[in-house]
Every structure is written in C-alpha cells, then in structure tokens.
Motif scaffolding. Structure first.
Motif, mmCIF file in Angstrom:
data_model
loop_
_atom_site.group_PDB
_atom_site.id
_atom_site.type_symbol
_atom_site.label_atom_id
_atom_site.label_comp_id
_atom_site.label_asym_id
_atom_site.label_seq_id
_atom_site.Cartn_x
_atom_site.Cartn_y
_atom_site.Cartn_z
ATOM 1 N N GLU A 209 0.760 -1.276 -0.015
ATOM 2 C CA GLU A 209 0.072 -0.087 -0.049
ATOM 3 C C GLU A 209 0.635 1.365 -0.176
ATOM 4 O O GLU A 209 0.459 2.229 -0.489
ATOM 5 C CB GLU A 209 -1.061 -0.047 1.119
ATOM 6 N N TRP A 210 1.920 1.078 0.682
ATOM 7 C CA TRP A 210 2.843 2.324 0.510
ATOM 8 C C TRP A 210 3.420 2.733 -0.928
ATOM 9 O O TRP A 210 3.357 3.645 -1.039
ATOM 10 C CB TRP A 210 4.258 2.025 1.762
ATOM 11 N N VAL A 211 3.766 1.537 -1.470
ATOM 12 C CA VAL A 211 4.185 1.823 -2.874
ATOM 13 C C VAL A 211 3.192 2.368 -3.763
ATOM 14 O O VAL A 211 3.297 3.366 -4.652
ATOM 15 C CB VAL A 211 4.889 0.396 -3.280
ATOM 16 N N ALA A 212 1.922 1.615 -3.563
ATOM 17 C CA ALA A 212 0.865 1.830 -4.311
ATOM 18 C C ALA A 212 0.391 3.291 -4.370
ATOM 19 O O ALA A 212 0.261 4.171 -5.158
ATOM 20 C CB ALA A 212 -0.328 1.103 -4.214
ATOM 21 N N ALA A 213 0.403 3.723 -2.970
ATOM 22 C CA ALA A 213 0.132 5.457 -2.844
ATOM 23 C C ALA A 213 1.060 6.280 -3.242
ATOM 24 O O ALA A 213 0.678 7.298 -4.034
ATOM 25 C CB ALA A 213 -0.114 5.600 -1.298
ATOM 26 N N ILE A 214 2.421 5.936 -3.411
ATOM 27 C CA ILE A 214 3.346 6.759 -3.910
ATOM 28 C C ILE A 214 3.063 6.876 -5.622
ATOM 29 O O ILE A 214 3.014 7.695 -6.269
ATOM 30 C CB ILE A 214 4.699 6.338 -3.695
ATOM 31 N N GLN A 215 2.933 5.599 -6.249
ATOM 32 C CA GLN A 215 2.807 5.454 -7.570
ATOM 33 C C GLN A 215 1.496 6.509 -8.068
ATOM 34 O O GLN A 215 1.493 7.191 -8.902
ATOM 35 C CB GLN A 215 2.622 4.123 -8.034
#
Ligand SMILES: NC(=O)c1ccc[n+]([C@@H]2O[C@H](COP(=O)([O-])OP(=O)(O)OC[C@H]3O[C@@H](n4cnc5c(N)ncnc54)[C@H](O)[C@@H]3O)[C@@H](O)[C@H]2O)c1
Length: 353
Positions: free
Chosen positions: A324-330
C-alpha cells in the motif's frame, strides 16, 4: 571531546519527509525523547508524510510545510533552533540530467539560505551546530583505492555538482565565520521507505511483478551499499561529537557491481535472471565509488551494524509487506504527471518516474 546531549536541544531537520530524513527523525525521537524536533519539508514528489505516521502525534515533533529556499520562513525557524541538519535535497541523478536547474536551486542555493540563517540566528551568535548531509558522489569516480575526506571533490553529474556546491559553502562558512558546521558524506543507502525510483526498491518492485529489470550499460558500475540505519547512526554521531569544520565519510565497504546486486536480488526473490534487460548507459555514469570511513570509526566511534545480506532480505520483506505504501506513491506520481501534462503544475514538478 565535547559531546552534545541532544535532549537539551531544539533540532531543525530539513527534508524529514524523505527516505533518510524520516529515519533520522524517528531514530532521534526514540533515542532523545526530550529533544524538540521540527521537520521542514517542501513535500516534493519524494516527500511522504506517511513515512512518519508513527511519530506524527509525538508532542516533541512538529511538521512545517515549506521550502529551504524561502529565507523568511527559514529565518523564523532558525530563531528557535540550536542544531540544524540539512537533509533536504533533490536526489535522483537521472532527474538531474533531464532538469538540472532545480538541483542547483535546492542543493546549493537552499544550503546557502540555511547557512546564512543559522549563522545570523540568535542576534548573530549563530546556532550551536549545523550538519550538512552530503554524498560520496561529490568525490567523483575512482578506479582503485578509496577516497578519504582529504581527496579533492570532482563531481560529474549535475546532482553531485549541486551537492558539492553546498559542501563548499559549508566549508566557507566555517573558515570565514568560524561557524560550527560539519559535513557527512555517505555511500549508497538502502532500506525501508526509500522512494521506488532508486535502484533497490525499483528492482524489488519490478521483479515482484515479473517486469523486466533495466540495467544501465554493461552493469559493471560499482557502488558501496550501506543500510540507512547505519547512515543515520553516523549522522547522529556527527551531531553529537563531530568537530567544527570536519567532514566524515560513512560507508559499509560493501562494494557490488550493479549487475551482481540485481542478480542477488533476483535470487532472493526466486525470480529468473532472464528478467534482466541491459539499457543504454546514463550519460557521465560514474564507474566506481569507494570511500574510506576510518576517520568516522576512529574519531566518532561509529561502526556499520548491518550486513548487506541481512539488510537486503529485511528490505525486500518490508516492501513485500507494504504494497500500500508503494501503491500510494505511484498513484500520487501518476496524478502529478497528469497535472504536468495538463500544464497546471509548478516548476518544481518531477520529470517523471
Ligand atoms: N539515498 C542515498 O543513497 C544517499 C546517499 C548519500 C547521501 N544522501 C543525501 O541524503 C539526503 C537525503 O537523501 P534521501 O535519499 O532521503 O532523499 P529523498 O529524495 O528521499 O528525500 C528528500 C526530501 O527533501 C525534501 N525536499 C526537496 N527539496 C526541498 C526543498 N527545497 N525544501 C524542503 N524540502 C525539500 C523532499 O520533499 C524529500 O522529503 C540528500 O541530501 C542526499 O544527497 C543520500
């Protein structure tokens, strides 16, 4: 040797919403619970307040949304600051090649604004201590041996040149005004919370999704990899015990060619090497970085604690456990890119991911 008890101080950290800055703030609050910490961050594409969710409600921590090039704001903040650590920067070499201006503005000019405010704070008495977080990239490339703090700086990319500009200003403020400042120069960092455009998180993400892994040139560029916690420990030792005007190198002596790193990562993830794709080399790509950290070991009592094998495994596990951390940044980057294409973004927009 005098050692600062950071519990007694009001500390200004710039760039605290980024990778290294957020680790520094979290570690300082744990180790020095009485310290007062202000985080000044412009929240560029790389700034992410979610990195600090666990300390956001700590009464000793304050976030200020602002830019280090804003002299009025920095002057105000410096009035209540004893110790300043400048971590804020534009940091991605590829972006510095496609858009160098913002790098000089942030990394060189921003440092000058901070130094001047720090020197003239408290009715010109100056703050107690200033630490400039720099990089081994200012030394340039080396074929054999290691750079020491006395090696000349020979930066090759707009990123490293803009960092070198900041370093020279720091040195000049110490020499000219007797201002108490130190510089830290560290090798390549890795660990949780690193923005996924950087080599290790980028490759973890792509390999996990069975995408091809782009490797520059022949893949034989060599970097020394250090866990972010070891770098942060070095910054804190510099805050506590770094001597006025001194520079300290921090490296883990763990040199790896990029291609070997990518192969190690694929093996850890149980993915095939056929995912590797060689792409055209980056212009001016430094071949090898290597620094000698014996001064920090001898004078600050610093030692890296992480082995690369364990650190890499822990980092891979963290990224796998935090999709979720990576998805939010993307998602945020996609929105910024869309705004950029619609022409409504400011000059500080990222060049792309
Ligand atoms: N990551 C590495 O491998 C590495 C190695 C050695 C040294 N360094 C140095 O450490 C520092 C931090 O690197 P990082 O990897 O955490 O970077 P990062 O890109 O993750 O974070 C940079 C932070 O600075 C903030 N920022 C950018 N411009 C700003 C401005 N004008 N005003 C206020 N805030 C601003 C961003 O919003 C972001 O939060 C940099 O100075 C870098 O040169 C990094």
């Amino acid at each position: 040797m005098t050692t600062l008890d950071l519990n007694q101080h009001h500390i200004l950290i710039t760039g605290g919403a980024g990778f290294i800055g957020s680790w520094l703030i979290r570690t300082l609050l744990a180790r020095y619970p009485q310290a007062r910490i202000t985080n000044l961050d412009a929240l560029t594409y790389a700034g992410n307040l979610a990195n600090l969710d666990d300390v956001a409600s700590n009464p000793h921590y304050t976030f200020v949304h602002g830019d280090i090039t804003d002299a009025n704001l920095v002057n105000e903040l410096m009035k209540q600051t004893d110790v300043c650590v400048n971590v804020a920067a534009q940091t991605h070499v590829d972006r510095s090649i496609s858009g160098p201006g913002i790098f000089t503005e942030t990394n060189t000019m921003g440092t000058q604004v901070l130094l001047e405010a720090a020197r003239t704070a408290h009715n010109d008495a100056g703050i107690t201590k200033y630490v400039q977080v720099s990089t081994d990239e200012v030394y340039g490339s080396i074929k054999t041996g290691e750079f020491t703090e006395n090696s000349p700086i020979q930066p090759n990319s707009p990123y490293s040149a803009s960092k070198a500009g900041g370093d020279l200003l720091v040195q000049s403020y110490h020499k000219t005004y007797g201002f108490n400042a130190c510089i830290t120069r560290c090798s390549n960092n890795y660990g949780p919370y690193q923005y996924p455009e950087k080599l290790i998180p980028l490759m973890i993400h792509k390999a996990s999704n069975d995408e091809s892994l782009p490797v520059y040139g022949d893949g034989l560029n060599v970097r020394d990899w250090i866990h972010v916690e070891d770098h942060v420990a070095g910054i804190i030792r510099t805050m506590e015990a770094g001597q006025p005007g001194e520079t300290y190198n921090f490296g883990a002596s763990h040199e790896l060619a990029n291609i070997d790193l990518v192969k190690q990562l694929l093996a850890t993830l149980n993915k095939p090497e056929s995912l590797i794709t060689y792409v055209q080399d980056r212009p001016g790509h430094d071949r090898r970085y290597a620094i000698d950290s014996s001064k920090a070991k001898q004078q600050l009592g610093w030692q890296p604690q992480h082995t690369f094998k364990d650190g890499l495994q822990q980092t891979i596990a963290w990224y796998q456990q935090h999709p979720e951390w990576v998805a939010a940044i993307q998602q945020r980057c996609a929105q910024q890119q869309q705004q950029l294409e619609q022409g409504i973004h400011t000059a500080k927009a990222p060049a792309g991911v």
